[in-house]
Design an enzyme around this catalytic site. Sequence first.
Site, PDB file in Angstrom:
ATOM      1  N   HIS A 170       8.506  -0.297  -8.226  1.00 17.07           N
ATOM      2  CA  HIS A 170       7.573  -1.320  -8.710  1.00 17.07           C
ATOM      3  C   HIS A 170       6.760  -1.876  -7.542  1.00 17.07           C
ATOM      4  O   HIS A 170       7.306  -2.550  -6.673  1.00 17.07           O
ATOM      5  CB  HIS A 170       8.331  -2.455  -9.401  1.00 17.07           C
ATOM      6  CG  HIS A 170       8.952  -2.039 -10.688  1.00 17.07           C
ATOM      7  ND1 HIS A 170      10.230  -1.530 -10.754  1.00 17.07           N
ATOM      8  CD2 HIS A 170       8.467  -2.046 -11.951  1.00 17.07           C
ATOM      9  CE1 HIS A 170      10.510  -1.246 -12.018  1.00 17.07           C
ATOM     10  NE2 HIS A 170       9.458  -1.548 -12.762  1.00 17.07           N
ATOM     11  N   ASP A 183      13.801   1.566  -6.449  1.00 16.34           N
ATOM     12  CA  ASP A 183      12.816   0.843  -7.239  1.00 16.34           C
ATOM     13  C   ASP A 183      11.394   1.244  -6.812  1.00 16.34           C
ATOM     14  O   ASP A 183      11.084   1.267  -5.624  1.00 16.34           O
ATOM     15  CB  ASP A 183      13.020  -0.657  -7.041  1.00 16.34           C
ATOM     16  CG  ASP A 183      12.312  -1.510  -8.072  1.00 16.34           C
ATOM     17  OD1 ASP A 183      11.317  -1.043  -8.660  1.00 16.34           O
ATOM     18  OD2 ASP A 183      12.749  -2.649  -8.281  1.00 16.34           O
TER      19      ASP A 183
END
Length: 148
Positions: A15, A13
């Site tokens: 983000h 990920d």
Amino acid sequence: MTKTVILGVIGSDAHVVGITILEQALEAAGFDVVNLGVQTSQEEFVEAASANDAEAVLVSSLYGHAKQDCEGFHQRIADADLDVTTYIGGNLAVGQDDFEETRKFFRELGFDRVFDSETDPEDAIEALRADLDMRSSESEQESQTVSA
């Protein structure tokens, strides 16, 4: 005494916005934050918690694959003989319809608290303060019992 927390985004990920906001909120609340950034492996979380004598590990995931990314995470923590409070939050499962099912899954994996992506950072900080204060009280009680 300042409490040290490890913060990062697990797995593949990338983000970063959520943990940046959480890092700022935690620091403003008086925590010492070690932000591991994005695409963090389980090993990096464990190594950072050990190296920094952390009281808590906060895992973030927004891309929906946290179930796979967190398999075996608490075993690694146990193998490293760490006594840390663990939190996870974000969009943790693809197609997540019932967050209570998701929360139950991650609690069964060993996380102390599980938050959805709509959680206000202040709510997580309030919970963290309560959990870490409780741990401090238990440690103090144990040391008083041993010395008595």
